[in-house]
Design a protein around this motif. Structure first.
Motif, PDB file in Angstrom:
ATOM      1  N   HIS A  56       0.845  -1.190   0.000  1.00  0.00           N
ATOM      2  CA  HIS A  56       0.000   0.000   0.000  1.00  0.00           C
ATOM      3  C   HIS A  56       0.879   1.238   0.000  1.00  0.00           C
ATOM      4  N   LEU A  57       0.341   2.323  -0.557  1.00  0.00           N
ATOM      5  CA  LEU A  57       1.119   3.557  -0.679  1.00  0.00           C
ATOM      6  C   LEU A  57       0.808   4.562   0.417  1.00  0.00           C
ATOM      7  N   HIS A  58      -0.404   4.530   0.961  1.00  0.00           N
ATOM      8  CA  HIS A  58      -0.716   5.436   2.073  1.00  0.00           C
ATOM      9  C   HIS A  58      -0.148   4.806   3.330  1.00  0.00           C
ATOM     10  N   ASN A  59       1.104   5.122   3.606  1.00  0.00           N
ATOM     11  CA  ASN A  59       1.873   4.408   4.610  1.00  0.00           C
ATOM     12  C   ASN A  59       2.271   5.338   5.741  1.00  0.00           C
ATOM     13  N   ASP A  60       3.059   4.834   6.675  1.00  0.00           N
ATOM     14  CA  ASP A  60       3.558   5.687   7.752  1.00  0.00           C
ATOM     15  C   ASP A  60       5.008   6.087   7.503  1.00  0.00           C
ATOM     16  N   GLY A 182       2.654  -3.118  13.089  1.00  0.00           N
ATOM     17  CA  GLY A 182       2.227  -3.823  14.286  1.00  0.00           C
ATOM     18  C   GLY A 182       3.263  -3.917  15.377  1.00  0.00           C
ATOM     19  N   PHE A 183       4.399  -3.268  15.208  1.00  0.00           N
ATOM     20  CA  PHE A 183       5.509  -3.411  16.156  1.00  0.00           C
ATOM     21  C   PHE A 183       5.815  -2.083  16.847  1.00  0.00           C
ATOM     22  N   GLY A 184       4.763  -1.286  17.019  1.00  0.00           N
ATOM     23  CA  GLY A 184       4.886   0.049  17.583  1.00  0.00           C
ATOM     24  C   GLY A 184       4.357   1.113  16.644  1.00  0.00           C
ATOM     25  N   SER A 185       4.067   0.730  15.404  1.00  0.00           N
ATOM     26  CA  SER A 185       3.538   1.685  14.434  1.00  0.00           C
ATOM     27  C   SER A 185       2.109   2.081  14.783  1.00  0.00           C
ATOM     28  N   PHE A 186       1.794   3.369  14.613  1.00  0.00           N
ATOM     29  CA  PHE A 186       0.422   3.834  14.800  1.00  0.00           C
ATOM     30  C   PHE A 186      -0.481   3.374  13.663  1.00  0.00           C
ATOM     31  N   ASP A 225      -7.196   5.547  18.426  1.00  0.00           N
ATOM     32  CA  ASP A 225      -6.802   6.818  19.037  1.00  0.00           C
ATOM     33  C   ASP A 225      -6.125   7.657  17.956  1.00  0.00           C
ATOM     34  N   ALA A 226      -5.542   8.771  18.334  1.00  0.00           N
ATOM     35  CA  ALA A 226      -4.896   9.658  17.364  1.00  0.00           C
ATOM     36  C   ALA A 226      -3.707   8.975  16.700  1.00  0.00           C
ATOM     37  N   TYR A 227      -3.355   9.458  15.519  1.00  0.00           N
ATOM     38  CA  TYR A 227      -2.161   8.974  14.832  1.00  0.00           C
ATOM     39  C   TYR A 227      -1.374  10.174  14.310  1.00  0.00           C
ATOM     40  N   LEU A 403      -0.148  15.092  24.133  1.00  0.00           N
ATOM     41  CA  LEU A 403       1.067  15.710  23.602  1.00  0.00           C
ATOM     42  C   LEU A 403       0.895  16.253  22.187  1.00  0.00           C
ATOM     43  N   PRO A 404       0.219  15.544  21.266  1.00  0.00           N
ATOM     44  CA  PRO A 404       0.090  16.108  19.915  1.00  0.00           C
ATOM     45  C   PRO A 404      -0.637  17.450  19.866  1.00  0.00           C
TER      46      PRO A 404
END
Length: 463
Positions: A56-60, A182-186, A225-227, A403-404
Motif C-alpha cells: 500500500h502507498l498510504h503508509n507511515d 504492528g511493532f509500535g507503528s500507529f 486513538d490519534a495517529y 502531547l500532539p
C-alpha cells in the motif's frame, strides 16, 4: 534450494520490510526510504533484486520502492488501482508473478487498511510459504482502518475483517504471516502480541478471525486513538514517487547561529537522552532523545516543512537522526551541531538550563505536603498521554492535554508550577521541554505510570 525471508526491521517506526530470495534472485517488500539497507542485505545474501513490491502507498513512511527499483533495474509492483505518477507494473487480485523457478508471488486484494491494499502470497516449490500482509492481517490484530478519514473507517473496518478471513481461508496453518506494521507503528489498530506468527496461530488469537464482522468492527473503531499528523503527507509523496534520499551531512551551526535560530523560534532539537537533557541543556532547545521514538514524535509535533536543527553528542548521533527523519519525509535538517551544551552555548553559562526530574513517589509526597529533593510544589499536574490512555485511568485533579495538541493548547495549561507525566517518561520529556521553552516552571515526572499507585487517582484509574 530453499526460500529464505530476511526481516529488515525499522524499530523506530514500528515497521518491518522483507527480502525474500531463493539464493539467486530476490524480492523486496515495502522498502523504506534508506534503500542502502536492502542493497546491503542482498549483497550479504549474494542475490540480485529483481522485484520490488508495495502492499500500500498510504503508509507511515516515505517509500524507497521506486528508487530501489530504479537502482537495481527491478520490476516495481504497485496495485493497479493506485493513481501514481510513475511507471510501475500494475498488479491486481489473482495475478501471479514468477520470480524464478523456485519462487513466485500471488497477488491478493486485501482492502481494509486502505481501499487498494494488496497482499502477496509467497510460494516456493512445495506450495505457499507465507503471505506479506502489509497492513492487513497483523500479529494478533489488524491495520487500522481510519487513515483515509473517519468517514471511511466503518466501511474499511468491514473490508479489513473480510480480507483477514479471506487470507486465513486461503492459507494452511503453517504458512507464515509477514506484516509491515504492528511493532509500535500507529498504523496498527493494536500492538503485535508476538514476535512472529503463522496462520494457525492467528486463527486462534486474532480478533478478526475470532469475532463476527459487526463485533470486530465495533471493537476496532472503539479502540482507535490519534495517529501522527505527518501520515497525511505520506500517501501523496509515495504516489508521486519519492526521489532518492540524500543522507550527506548537513551544515554545522556554531553557537551564534544556534542563538539566532532559537531567537527566531525555530525547532532546535536535542537528541541526547532525556536524562542528559535534564542535567544540562541549551535553553530553548527541545528534548527528542534518540533512545526513544524520536522521528514519530518530532514529525508529529513540528510544523510540516519548518526548519529543524539537530544537536547531538557525536556526528553519528546526528546522522542516525537524519536517517530516521528522512524516512518520514523530513529530508534535510536546516543545520546541526555536535558536542556538549557548553559548546553550543559558546561558553555563556547564562544560556544553559536544567530540568527538575521527579518520580510518582515524589509527586505523592509533594501532594501530601512534603517537598522531596527540594522540588517545587506541584500546582498543576499535566497528563500528556493520548485520549485512550487517559480514559483507562488518570490521576485525580490532573489536567489532560495530549502531547500532539500541546503546542496549540499551551495557553490552556493553568498557571503555576507544572509537573508533567506520560506513560513511561519519554513524551513527558518532550512536553516539559516545550513548556520550558514557553517560559513555564516545569518538573518532568520521568517514571512508569504503573508506579502511580501512591498518587490519588480518578475513577477507573490504572495505577
Amino acid at each position: 534450494m530453499s526460500v529464505q525471508v530476511e526481516v529488515v526491521q525499522t524499530s523506530s517506526l514500528g515497521d518491518r520490510s522483507y527480502l525474500a530470495h531463493d539464493g539467486r534472485v530476490a524480492v523486496v517488500v515495502d522498502p523504506q526510504r534508506d534503500i542502502d539497507r536492502f542493497l546491503l542485505a542482498a549483497g550479504r545474501a549474494g542475490v540480485r533484486i529483481t522485484h520490488v513490491v508495495e502492499t500500500h502507498l498510504h503508509n507511515d513512511y516515505v517509500s524507497g520502492g521506486l528508487a530501489l527499483a530504479k537502482v537495481t533495474g527491478a520490476d516495481y509492483l504497485v496495485a493497479a488501482a493506485e493513481d501514481v505518477a510513475f511507471d510501475r507494473v500494475p498488479v491486481a487480485d489473482g495475478d501471479e508473478v514468477v520470480v524464478s523457478d523456485w519462487l513466485r508471488l500471488v497477488v491478493l486484494a486485501t482492502p481494509g487498511h486502505t481501499f487498494h491494499h494488496v497482499s502477496y502470497a509467497l510460494h516456493g516449490p512445495d506450495g505457499p510459504v507465507g503471505v506479506f500482509t502489509g497492513g492487513s492481517l497483523l500479529f494478533g490484530t489488524t491495520g487500522r482502518p481510519d487513515l483515509l478519514g473517519r468517514e471511511h473507517a466503518h466501511a474499511l473496518a468491514h473490508h479489513q475483517h473480510a480480507s483477514a478471513r479471506r487470507l486465513a481461508d486461503l492459507m494452511p496453518d503453517g504458512a507464515q504471516v509477514w506484516p509491515t506494521h504492528g511493532f509500535g507503528s500507529f498504523c496498527s489498530a493494536a500492538q503485535a502480541d508476538a514476535p512472529s506468527s503463522t496462520f494457525g496461530r492467528e486463527r486462534a488469537a486474532n480478533p478478526a478471525l475470532r469475532l463476527e464482522a459487526d463485533d470486530f468492527v465495533a471493537g476496532t473503531l472503539a479502540g482507535l486513538d490519534a495517529y501522527p499528523a505527518y501520515y497525511a503527507h505520506m500517501g501523496a509523496r509515495n504516489a508521486e514517487g519519492a526521489e532518492p534520499v540524500d543522507l550527506t551531512a548537513v551544515g554545522r551551526a556554531d553557537a551564534d547561529e544556534l542563538r539566532t535560530r532559537l531567537d527566531a523560534g525555530e525547532w532546535v532539537v536535542d537528541l541526547r537522552s532525556r536524562k542528559a537533557f535534564a542535567n544540562r541543556h541549551l535553553a530553548g532547545t527541545l528534548s527528542f532523545g534518540l533512545d526513544g521514538p524520536m522521528s514519530t514524535w518530532l514529525g508529529w509535533l513540528a510544523p510540516w516543512g519548518a526548519p529543524i536543527t539537530l544537536l547531538g553528542e557525536s556526528p553519528g548521533q546526528v546522522s542516525e537522526a537524519q536517517r530516521e527523519l528522512a524516512r518520514i519525509g523530513v529530508d534535510r535538517p536546516a543545520a546541526a551541531a555536535t558536542g556538549s551544551p557548553e559548546q553550543w552555548a559558546g561558553g555563556d553559562d547564562s544560556r544553559l538550563a536544567e530540568l527538575p526530574v521527579a518520580t510518582f513517589a515524589d509527586l505523592a509526597a509533594a501532594r501530601a505536603g512534603r517537598r522531596p529533593h527540594g522540588l517545587p510544589e506541584p500546582e498543576v499536574v499535566l497528563d500528556v498521554r493520548l485520549a485512550g490512555e487517559w480514559g483507562s485511568g488518570h490521576l485525580d485533579g490532573a489536567v489532560h492535554v495530549p502531547l500532539p495538541e500541546l503546542t496549540a493548547r499551551l495557553d490552556e495549561v493553568p498557571d503555576g508550577v507544572v509537573w508533567v507525566h506520560c506513560q513511561s517518561g519519554y513524551r513527558a520529556a518532550v512536553a516539559a521541554s516545550l513548556l520550558a521553552r514557553a517560559g513555564r516552571r516545569v518538573v518532568h515526572v520521568d517514571d512508569d505510570y504503573a508506579n502511580a499507585e501512591g498518587v490519588a487517582a480518578g475513577k477507573g484509574a490504572r495505577a
